[in-house]
Design a protein around this motif. Sequence first.
Motif, PDB file in Angstrom:
ATOM      1  N   ILE A 276      -0.637  -7.184  -5.392  1.00 61.88           N
ATOM      2  CA  ILE A 276      -0.611  -5.969  -6.212  1.00 61.88           C
ATOM      3  C   ILE A 276      -0.967  -6.297  -7.660  1.00 61.88           C
ATOM      4  CG2 ILE A 276       0.961  -4.257  -7.234  1.00 61.88           C
ATOM      5  CD1 ILE A 276       2.283  -4.078  -4.441  1.00 61.88           C
ATOM      6  N   LEU A 277      -0.407  -7.385  -8.169  1.00 57.58           N
ATOM      7  CA  LEU A 277      -0.692  -7.764  -9.560  1.00 57.58           C
ATOM      8  C   LEU A 277      -2.147  -8.190  -9.742  1.00 57.58           C
ATOM      9  CD1 LEU A 277       2.570  -9.721 -10.472  1.00 57.58           C
ATOM     10  CD2 LEU A 277       1.930  -7.400 -11.168  1.00 57.58           C
ATOM     11  N   GLY A 278      -2.788  -8.566  -8.648  1.00 55.56           N
ATOM     12  CA  GLY A 278      -4.182  -8.971  -8.728  1.00 55.56           C
ATOM     13  C   GLY A 278      -5.155  -7.805  -8.746  1.00 55.56           C
ATOM     14  N   LYS A 279      -4.653  -6.596  -8.604  1.00 58.77           N
ATOM     15  CA  LYS A 279      -5.502  -5.409  -8.616  1.00 58.77           C
ATOM     16  C   LYS A 279      -5.337  -4.656  -9.939  1.00 58.77           C
ATOM     17  CE  LYS A 279      -7.008  -6.175  -4.485  1.00 58.77           C
ATOM     18  NZ  LYS A 279      -8.394  -6.645  -4.274  1.00 58.77           N
ATOM     19  N   SER A 280      -6.410  -4.040 -10.374  1.00 61.69           N
ATOM     20  CA  SER A 280      -6.359  -3.263 -11.622  1.00 61.69           C
ATOM     21  C   SER A 280      -5.635  -1.946 -11.386  1.00 61.69           C
ATOM     22  CB  SER A 280      -7.783  -2.974 -12.113  1.00 61.69           C
ATOM     23  OG  SER A 280      -8.435  -2.078 -11.225  1.00 61.69           O
ATOM     24  N   ASP A 281      -5.191  -1.337 -12.471  1.00 60.56           N
ATOM     25  CA  ASP A 281      -4.552  -0.030 -12.367  1.00 60.56           C
ATOM     26  C   ASP A 281      -5.501   0.971 -11.714  1.00 60.56           C
ATOM     27  OD1 ASP A 281      -2.544  -1.299 -13.701  1.00 60.56           O
ATOM     28  OD2 ASP A 281      -2.473   0.078 -15.406  1.00 60.56           O
ATOM     29  N   GLU A 282      -6.769   0.892 -12.053  1.00 57.04           N
ATOM     30  CA  GLU A 282      -7.751   1.827 -11.509  1.00 57.04           C
ATOM     31  C   GLU A 282      -7.869   1.679  -9.990  1.00 57.04           C
ATOM     32  OE1 GLU A 282     -12.444   3.163 -12.063  1.00 57.04           O
ATOM     33  OE2 GLU A 282     -11.648   1.447 -13.163  1.00 57.04           O
ATOM     34  N   GLU A 283      -7.893   0.447  -9.521  1.00 55.27           N
ATOM     35  CA  GLU A 283      -7.982   0.219  -8.074  1.00 55.27           C
ATOM     36  C   GLU A 283      -6.759   0.795  -7.365  1.00 55.27           C
ATOM     37  OE1 GLU A 283     -10.270  -3.864  -7.118  1.00 55.27           O
ATOM     38  OE2 GLU A 283      -8.683  -4.078  -8.619  1.00 55.27           O
ATOM     39  N   LEU A 284      -5.595   0.634  -7.961  1.00 55.83           N
ATOM     40  CA  LEU A 284      -4.367   1.160  -7.358  1.00 55.83           C
ATOM     41  C   LEU A 284      -4.331   2.684  -7.432  1.00 55.83           C
ATOM     42  CD1 LEU A 284      -1.845  -1.503  -8.682  1.00 55.83           C
ATOM     43  CD2 LEU A 284      -2.681  -1.269  -6.342  1.00 55.83           C
ATOM     44  N   ARG A 285      -4.865   3.227  -8.509  1.00 58.56           N
ATOM     45  CA  ARG A 285      -4.944   4.688  -8.635  1.00 58.56           C
ATOM     46  C   ARG A 285      -5.874   5.259  -7.566  1.00 58.56           C
ATOM     47  NH1 ARG A 285      -4.084   7.397 -13.342  1.00 58.56           N
ATOM     48  NH2 ARG A 285      -4.392   9.223 -11.990  1.00 58.56           N
ATOM     49  N   ASN A 286      -6.907   4.530  -7.226  1.00 56.23           N
ATOM     50  CA  ASN A 286      -7.901   5.017  -6.259  1.00 56.23           C
ATOM     51  C   ASN A 286      -7.365   5.140  -4.837  1.00 56.23           C
ATOM     52  OD1 ASN A 286      -9.914   5.359  -8.177  1.00 56.23           O
ATOM     53  ND2 ASN A 286     -10.840   3.343  -7.828  1.00 56.23           N
ATOM     54  N   VAL A 287      -6.238   4.483  -4.534  1.00 54.90           N
ATOM     55  CA  VAL A 287      -5.663   4.641  -3.193  1.00 54.90           C
ATOM     56  C   VAL A 287      -4.750   5.860  -3.131  1.00 54.90           C
ATOM     57  CG1 VAL A 287      -5.767   2.150  -2.810  1.00 54.90           C
ATOM     58  CG2 VAL A 287      -3.589   3.181  -3.515  1.00 54.90           C
ATOM     59  N   GLY A 288      -4.564   6.509  -4.282  1.00 59.55           N
ATOM     60  CA  GLY A 288      -3.769   7.741  -4.301  1.00 59.55           C
ATOM     61  C   GLY A 288      -2.476   7.648  -5.078  1.00 59.55           C
TER      62      GLY A 288
ATOM     63  N   ILE B 133       8.968   3.692  -3.319  1.00 58.36           N
ATOM     64  CA  ILE B 133       8.346   4.169  -4.558  1.00 58.36           C
ATOM     65  C   ILE B 133       7.177   5.098  -4.236  1.00 58.36           C
ATOM     66  CG2 ILE B 133       6.999   3.462  -6.574  1.00 58.36           C
ATOM     67  CD1 ILE B 133       8.745   0.901  -6.660  1.00 58.36           C
ATOM     68  N   ILE B 134       6.337   4.694  -3.297  1.00 60.60           N
ATOM     69  CA  ILE B 134       5.193   5.526  -2.912  1.00 60.60           C
ATOM     70  C   ILE B 134       5.664   6.903  -2.429  1.00 60.60           C
ATOM     71  CG2 ILE B 134       3.359   5.810  -1.181  1.00 60.60           C
ATOM     72  CD1 ILE B 134       2.893   2.791  -1.342  1.00 60.60           C
ATOM     73  N   GLY B 135       6.762   6.929  -1.682  1.00 60.25           N
ATOM     74  CA  GLY B 135       7.217   8.165  -1.054  1.00 60.25           C
ATOM     75  C   GLY B 135       7.946   9.138  -1.957  1.00 60.25           C
ATOM     76  N   GLN B 136       8.171   8.770  -3.190  1.00 55.95           N
ATOM     77  CA  GLN B 136       8.920   9.653  -4.088  1.00 55.95           C
ATOM     78  C   GLN B 136       8.166  10.954  -4.346  1.00 55.95           C
ATOM     79  OE1 GLN B 136       9.701   7.312  -7.577  1.00 55.95           O
ATOM     80  NE2 GLN B 136      11.107   5.942  -6.542  1.00 55.95           N
ATOM     81  N   GLN B 137       8.838  12.075  -4.063  1.00 58.32           N
ATOM     82  CA  GLN B 137       8.367  13.427  -4.396  1.00 58.32           C
ATOM     83  C   GLN B 137       7.057  13.817  -3.727  1.00 58.32           C
ATOM     84  OE1 GLN B 137       8.481  13.165  -8.746  1.00 58.32           O
ATOM     85  NE2 GLN B 137      10.491  14.141  -8.751  1.00 58.32           N
ATOM     86  N   ILE B 138       6.707  13.176  -2.600  1.00 61.40           N
ATOM     87  CA  ILE B 138       5.551  13.605  -1.821  1.00 61.40           C
ATOM     88  C   ILE B 138       5.955  13.629  -0.345  1.00 61.40           C
ATOM     89  CG2 ILE B 138       3.830  12.749  -3.458  1.00 61.40           C
ATOM     90  CD1 ILE B 138       3.408  10.327  -1.663  1.00 61.40           C
ATOM     91  N   SER B 139       5.134  14.244   0.491  1.00 64.07           N
ATOM     92  CA  SER B 139       5.458  14.357   1.911  1.00 64.07           C
ATOM     93  C   SER B 139       5.377  12.999   2.597  1.00 64.07           C
ATOM     94  CB  SER B 139       4.492  15.328   2.592  1.00 64.07           C
ATOM     95  OG  SER B 139       3.196  14.767   2.675  1.00 64.07           O
ATOM     96  N   VAL B 140       6.019  12.916   3.748  1.00 63.24           N
ATOM     97  CA  VAL B 140       5.985  11.694   4.550  1.00 63.24           C
ATOM     98  C   VAL B 140       4.546  11.359   4.941  1.00 63.24           C
ATOM     99  CG1 VAL B 140       6.691  10.656   6.741  1.00 63.24           C
ATOM    100  CG2 VAL B 140       8.327  12.022   5.425  1.00 63.24           C
ATOM    101  N   GLN B 141       3.783  12.396   5.301  1.00 64.17           N
ATOM    102  CA  GLN B 141       2.397  12.190   5.724  1.00 64.17           C
ATOM    103  C   GLN B 141       1.545  11.644   4.576  1.00 64.17           C
ATOM    104  OE1 GLN B 141       4.186  14.946   6.158  1.00 64.17           O
ATOM    105  NE2 GLN B 141       4.348  15.208   8.382  1.00 64.17           N
ATOM    106  N   ALA B 142       1.702  12.219   3.385  1.00 61.25           N
ATOM    107  CA  ALA B 142       0.933  11.765   2.222  1.00 61.25           C
ATOM    108  C   ALA B 142       1.295  10.332   1.862  1.00 61.25           C
ATOM    109  CB  ALA B 142       1.186  12.688   1.029  1.00 61.25           C
ATOM    110  N   ALA B 143       2.586  10.013   1.926  1.00 66.99           N
ATOM    111  CA  ALA B 143       3.039   8.656   1.611  1.00 66.99           C
ATOM    112  C   ALA B 143       2.455   7.645   2.597  1.00 66.99           C
ATOM    113  CB  ALA B 143       4.567   8.597   1.629  1.00 66.99           C
TER     114      ALA B 143
END
Length: 216
Positions: free
Chosen positions: A79-91, A49-59
């Motif tokens: 993952i469920l214990g983290k807020s959407d904002e925290e997950l957004r902050n990792v990229g 999921i992370i790797g969709q439509q981005i480079s291997v390096q970015a993923a």
Amino acid sequence: MEKLTIKADDPAVLELCEADPLMKELVACIGNVEFTLRPDYFLSLVRSIIGQQISVQAAAAIFMRLETLLEQQVTAGGILGKSDEELRNVGLSKRKVVYIKDLSEKVVQGVIDLSGLDDLDNAAIIKLLTSIKGIGKWTAEMFLIFSLGRMNVLALDDIGIQRGAKWLYQVDQSERRAVLVEKAALWDPHFTIASIYLWEVVHLDLMSNYDSIEDM
């Protein structure tokens, strides 16, 4: 990391080569092929999921930041214990946050039993995985190959496989998917082996160095 080696003299490879002369030439030129498996099913799907439509390096960078956020324990509960904002902050994009949380919720709730996937056939696994937001047929097919190690998977819509087939069988751009459909009858049940060797055409950049297999 767990590795899987396909040897040119494996009985299954020899059977494939006997059925398809051009594939036989390709196998002879390339030899043995080794690739990495992803035996942790949950991590495999998260990385897909992370790797969709981005480079291997970015993923890879995003996944490393996710690991740091979760203290090296990337789990559904974590993952469920983290807020959407925290997950957004990792990229992660807003959409990928939704996808990863949907996967995590389905795992925690038991809707998706990853430990039971080995007991299902390919079609059942594809149906189950594509019920998760953000996971399509191609991602499910890659999971079958690189996590479950299934040897009878042919991802007709994979661009890399199509490009390899176009070069090996010398067909036009418009026919590269059709030639996979045509060759399927010869390759069955060794679809994954054929796919791996066609991917190697791209990975080794044979198309840039040789006009055809006959030039090697």
